[in-house]
Design a protein around this motif. Structure first.
Motif, PDB file in Angstrom:
ATOM      1  N   ALA B  88      -8.888  -4.366  15.151  1.00  0.00           N
ATOM      2  CA  ALA B  88      -8.905  -4.332  13.687  1.00  0.00           C
ATOM      3  C   ALA B  88      -8.353  -3.005  13.178  1.00  0.00           C
ATOM      4  O   ALA B  88      -7.548  -2.963  12.237  1.00  0.00           O
ATOM      5  N   GLN B  89      -8.740  -1.895  13.841  1.00  0.00           N
ATOM      6  CA  GLN B  89      -8.222  -0.576  13.447  1.00  0.00           C
ATOM      7  C   GLN B  89      -6.707  -0.537  13.602  1.00  0.00           C
ATOM      8  O   GLN B  89      -5.993   0.015  12.762  1.00  0.00           O
ATOM      9  N   GLY B  90      -6.207  -1.158  14.693  1.00  0.00           N
ATOM     10  CA  GLY B  90      -4.758  -1.216  14.918  1.00  0.00           C
ATOM     11  C   GLY B  90      -4.055  -1.946  13.790  1.00  0.00           C
ATOM     12  O   GLY B  90      -3.019  -1.495  13.291  1.00  0.00           O
ATOM     13  N   TYR B  91      -4.624  -3.054  13.357  1.00  0.00           N
ATOM     14  CA  TYR B  91      -4.012  -3.840  12.280  1.00  0.00           C
ATOM     15  C   TYR B  91      -3.987  -3.042  10.972  1.00  0.00           C
ATOM     16  O   TYR B  91      -3.029  -3.111  10.212  1.00  0.00           O
ATOM     17  N   ILE B  92      -5.078  -2.285  10.744  1.00  0.00           N
ATOM     18  CA  ILE B  92      -5.130  -1.485   9.517  1.00  0.00           C
ATOM     19  C   ILE B  92      -4.029  -0.414   9.555  1.00  0.00           C
ATOM     20  O   ILE B  92      -3.322  -0.191   8.567  1.00  0.00           O
ATOM     21  N   ARG B  93      -3.866   0.217  10.727  1.00  0.00           N
ATOM     22  CA  ARG B  93      -2.793   1.217  10.886  1.00  0.00           C
ATOM     23  C   ARG B  93      -1.420   0.575  10.668  1.00  0.00           C
ATOM     24  O   ARG B  93      -0.529   1.199  10.105  1.00  0.00           O
ATOM     25  N   ASP B  94      -1.256  -0.643  11.156  1.00  0.00           N
ATOM     26  CA  ASP B  94       0.024  -1.341  11.006  1.00  0.00           C
ATOM     27  C   ASP B  94       0.313  -1.691   9.549  1.00  0.00           C
ATOM     28  O   ASP B  94       1.403  -2.142   9.233  1.00  0.00           O
ATOM     29  N   GLY B  95      -0.696  -1.550   8.709  1.00  0.00           N
ATOM     30  CA  GLY B  95      -0.492  -1.834   7.299  1.00  0.00           C
ATOM     31  C   GLY B  95      -0.441  -3.306   6.961  1.00  0.00           C
ATOM     32  O   GLY B  95       0.406  -3.743   6.179  1.00  0.00           O
ATOM     33  N   VAL B  96      -1.346  -4.087   7.542  1.00  0.00           N
ATOM     34  CA  VAL B  96      -1.388  -5.521   7.196  1.00  0.00           C
ATOM     35  C   VAL B  96      -1.885  -5.677   5.750  1.00  0.00           C
ATOM     36  O   VAL B  96      -2.570  -4.797   5.217  1.00  0.00           O
ATOM     37  N   ASP B  97      -1.530  -6.813   5.151  1.00  0.00           N
ATOM     38  CA  ASP B  97      -2.023  -7.096   3.800  1.00  0.00           C
ATOM     39  C   ASP B  97      -3.427  -7.678   3.849  1.00  0.00           C
ATOM     40  O   ASP B  97      -4.263  -7.401   3.005  1.00  0.00           O
ATOM     41  N   TYR B  98      -3.644  -8.539   4.846  1.00  0.00           N
ATOM     42  CA  TYR B  98      -4.942  -9.199   4.977  1.00  0.00           C
ATOM     43  C   TYR B  98      -5.453  -9.060   6.398  1.00  0.00           C
ATOM     44  O   TYR B  98      -4.694  -9.143   7.360  1.00  0.00           O
ATOM     45  N   LEU B  99      -6.754  -8.865   6.498  1.00  0.00           N
ATOM     46  CA  LEU B  99      -7.389  -8.785   7.809  1.00  0.00           C
ATOM     47  C   LEU B  99      -8.447  -9.890   7.881  1.00  0.00           C
ATOM     48  O   LEU B  99      -9.334  -9.959   7.025  1.00  0.00           O
ATOM     49  N   LEU B 100      -8.305 -10.766   8.867  1.00  0.00           N
ATOM     50  CA  LEU B 100      -9.252 -11.880   9.033  1.00  0.00           C
ATOM     51  C   LEU B 100     -10.087 -11.618  10.277  1.00  0.00           C
ATOM     52  O   LEU B 100      -9.525 -11.373  11.356  1.00  0.00           O
ATOM     53  N   ILE B 101     -11.398 -11.695  10.145  1.00  0.00           N
ATOM     54  CA  ILE B 101     -12.267 -11.323  11.274  1.00  0.00           C
ATOM     55  C   ILE B 101     -13.305 -12.406  11.558  1.00  0.00           C
ATOM     56  O   ILE B 101     -13.978 -12.904  10.655  1.00  0.00           O
ATOM     57  N   SER B 102     -13.396 -12.793  12.834  1.00  0.00           N
ATOM     58  CA  SER B 102     -14.535 -13.572  13.317  1.00  0.00           C
ATOM     59  C   SER B 102     -15.190 -12.711  14.386  1.00  0.00           C
ATOM     60  O   SER B 102     -14.687 -12.602  15.507  1.00  0.00           O
ATOM     61  N   ALA B 103     -16.278 -12.051  14.030  1.00  0.00           N
ATOM     62  CA  ALA B 103     -16.808 -10.975  14.873  1.00  0.00           C
ATOM     63  C   ALA B 103     -17.619 -11.498  16.050  1.00  0.00           C
ATOM     64  O   ALA B 103     -18.378 -12.450  15.928  1.00  0.00           O
TER      65      ALA B 103
END
Lengths: 369, 341
Positions: B88-103
């Motif tokens: 998830a941290q990687g995706y945030i760094r990549d600058g995604v618009d949306y982050l979908l999580i099933s924890a």
């Protein structure tokens, strides 16, 4: 010497048999109809057939686990996963073989056995040749195995819905006993014959007791360990076959889940040392049935759903403490002391001690309680 | 001889090692950089081999969040919570618009969610909730387990039986599905609408064998019952096997009503054949609804917030169709008319 050996065997079986007896008594107290059976759909039905039916996979795995524990002084924790893989292979080969007949079932079963032996050889080579700790070596498959089974399944849990496989997992018309029970008995008979006619037991025990001494006597420890792992692989394949025909569906996630822990427990309840050496397969078989009886007893006593696991754990802990070498040694010492007193003929002031001594030989393990 | 032996051992090892990476990496295929105009989405999910439910879920995400639908999506599949957080941290760094999580685990997500918020990433949770402040995510799309249970119990109580004597077979104790699905039965019992004859569980693996044992124990104890309420399809199947072995009729024209959950295709075929009675959906397909939110946002609509429940259906022997089985079922389809004995 042979008398001493027979005696040792007797005390080894004393623990599992007495536990089983206690459980059966509890069941009989709950209801006297415990042993009652009736014929339903042409097959015997009742508590005993249910127990024999339910424990079949566990019994088969416990046999293989006993051999592996004895020779390699460690346990294979991948047996359930191995069974999941071999049964996935069985299902795929069978479903892709066109029509389902006794012949194609037999052939698919043989293929799954070959896969089971290959898995055993993989684990065995890690343990015997590369000297990896058994639990670590088998941890690889334990972790990755269900994913492998999932891929073999083609990411879907395939369904084995046909008459022949459901007869294998249930009842063959005209045969009054459920098929998995018959298969288990056959398997036990084959293993018994194998043990009787070969030196495997002696070799596995000697490797487990002292590897160097075994090698000096011309036994190749690596070969024996490798062989026991291959046999366990075969056991996994048979257990997987029974499990999947019972379920009628291959669920790679849940089939034979956590069974390895019960298999190891069955070996321990059977009075076998998990640290290798002498073993009794009969003990492990009784241990496996004991576990099945225990879980069904808790259901029969209607122990609350939330507490059933705690009850099972508590029972097993008490059992293992009674069976532990410390308590056993203490019991033996106490017994010797009582006997020597009797032999010396020292008359103590009252008959109370004598009464205690008289009752002791019957229940040496219970003295501590 | 010994040498030969060693060679065989090494060969076995190599064969197995060659297989392992194929399996491990098959799930995590990733590709290409973002192209202009595509919406960037990062999906943190559990591995497909976790269950049939998850397999359908992962596939659904891949199908809906595709390039053809205007998304540049990447999915990470792992059952390890710390690996999920790292992804998830990687995706945030990549600058995604949306982050979908099933924890994988409901706790430990606060920091990641906060950093997503400060980076301007919109977070949706799907299938599983996270224990955190509701302001840390935009919306969560989950199954309403309590509603599923109520659906089942309402269906049951509308069957017009003179009495309802239920064997309750729970799933993994304490799991959201078990709590929600059990609650409906317990509530109906407390209201005097049904009685629970036996209360068992299939354990942590929702085990078919354990479920079978629960029913066998009830049968050999001579208990009278006419409903099996099993909290997933596998356990319902185990229960039915116990009935069949004991010669007790069940299904459409039988004595015992069979209720299962999850919409496995084999279970739906059993309902269709009248071998079982009712099955309740637990939909693994959240992607289309989340995608519709995202698309609606582009046209100026507001995103939903808080917990949103999926609409789920149920079928009984009267309402089931081939179409439902094909469209909403999960796992392999044994084919029409086939029942799992």
């Amino acid at each position: 010497m042979s008398i001493a050996k027979a005696k040792a065997q007797g005390t080894q079986l004393f623990l599992p048999l007495s536990v089983l007896a206690i459980l059966i008594v509890i069941n009989l107290i709950k209801g006297a109809d415990y042993f009652s059976m009736s014929v339903i759909n042409g097959a015997l039905y009742g508590n005993i057939p249910n127990i024999l039916f339910g424990a079949s996979e566990l019994v088969i795995l416990a046999i293989g686990m006993t051999l592996v524990s004895a020779s390699s002084r460690g346990q294979d924790i991948s047996v359930g996963v191995a069974g999941a893989i071999t049964s996935a292979v069985f299902v795929q080969v069978l479903l892709n073989s066109g029509n389902i007949t006794w012949l194609t079932i037999g052939l698919s079963f043989l293929v799954s056995c070959a896969v089971g032996i290959a898995i055993g050889a993989f684990n065995g080579s890690l343990v015997a040749i590369f000297k990896v700790q058994p639990m670590v070596a088998t941890l690889i498959l334990f972790t990755a195995g269900r994913s492998i089974a999932f891929m073999i399944d083609g990411k879907l849990s395939p369904v084995l819905a046909n008459d022949l496989t459901s007869q294998l997992g249930g009842v063959i018309p005209g045969v009054p006993i459920q098929t998995p029970i018959i298969l288990t008995v056959l398997f036990i008979a084959v293993v018994a014959l194998f043990i009787k006619t070969t030196n495997l037991k002696l070799y596995a025990e000697s490797v487990g007791i002292n590897e160097k001494a075994a090698r000096l006597n011309g036994i190749d420890p690596a070969k024996i360990k490798f062989l026991t792992y291959m046999i366990l692989g075969l056991c996994s394949a048979v257990a997987g076959f029974i499990a999947v025909t019972k379920a009628g569906r291959h669920d790679s996630v849940n089939i034979l889940k956590f069974v390895e822990m019960d298999a190891i427990l069955a070996v321990a309840i059977g009075g076998n040392a998990l640290s290798g050496g002498t073993f009794s397969i009969a003990g492990s078989i009784i241990g496996a049935y004991t576990i099945e009886v225990l879980s069904r007893t808790l259901l029969r006593l209607e122990v609350g759903t939330e507490t059933i696991k705690a009850f099972k754990a508590a029972f097993i802990i008490v059992l293992m403490i009674i069976a532990s070498p410390v308590v056993r040694a203490y019991a033996a010492k106490a017994l010797r002391w009582v006997r020597s007193r009797m032999h010396e003929g020292i008359v103590l002031d009252t008959g109370a001690l004598e009464a205690a001594a008289a009752s002791n030989p019957n229940a040496p393990a219970k003295k501590e309680e | 001889m010994k040498k030969q032996f060693r060679i065989i051992g090494v060969l076995c090892l190599l064969a197995m090692l060659a297989l392992t990476p194929a399996v491990v990496f098959a799930a995590g295929a990733k590709e290409g950089a973002a192209k202009g105009g595509l919406i960037k989405v990062g999906i943190v999910n559990l591995p497909p081999e976790e269950s049939g439910y998850r397999q359908a879920n992962v596939e659904d995400m891949n199908v809906v969040f595709s390039k053809a639908n205007g998304y540049d999506a990447k999915q990470t599949n792992t059952g390890d919570n710390s690996e999920q957080i790292a992804a998830a941290q990687g995706y945030i760094r990549d600058g995604v618009d949306y982050l979908l999580i099933s924890a994988a685990n409901a706790s430990g997500w606060d920091n990641v969610l906060k950093s997503a918020k400060s980076a301007g990433v919109t977070v949706f949770l799907f299938d599983r909730l996270i224990q955190t402040d509701p302001s840390n995510f935009q919306a969560a799309l989950v199954s309403d387990m309590a509603a599923e249970g109520n659906t089942a119990v309402n269906w049951l109580l509308s069957q017009g039986l003179s009495s309802y004597k239920v064997i309750l077979i729970r799933g993994q104790l304490g799991s959201a599905a078990e709590l929600g699905r059990s609650a409906a039965v317990l509530k109906a019992r407390d209201a005097g609408k049904l009685s629970i004859v036996a209360d068992g569980t299939g354990g942590d693996s929702w085990s078919l064998e354990e479920a079978r044992k629960v029913v066998e124990a009830a049968i050999t104890a001579g208990k009278d019952f006419n409903v099996i309420y099993a909290e997933n399809d596998g356990m319902a199947q185990g229960a039915v096997q116990a009935l069949a072995a004991a010669g007790i009729t069940h299904g459409k024209n039988g004595k015992v009503k069979i209720i299962g959950f999850d919409f496995n295709r084999f279970a739906l075929r059993n309902v269709q054949a009248g071998y079982w009675d009712c099955d309740i959906q637990c939909s693994p397909r959240q992607a289309a609804e989340i995608s519709s939110w995202i698309k609606a946002k582009a046209t100026g609509a507001a995103l939903p917030s808080g917990i949103v429940y999926q609409k789920e259906i149920f079928v009984d022997t009267a309402t089931i169709t081939d179409d439902i089985i094909a469209k909403f079922g999960i796992n392999a389809d044994p084919g029409k008319g086939v029942v799992t004995k």
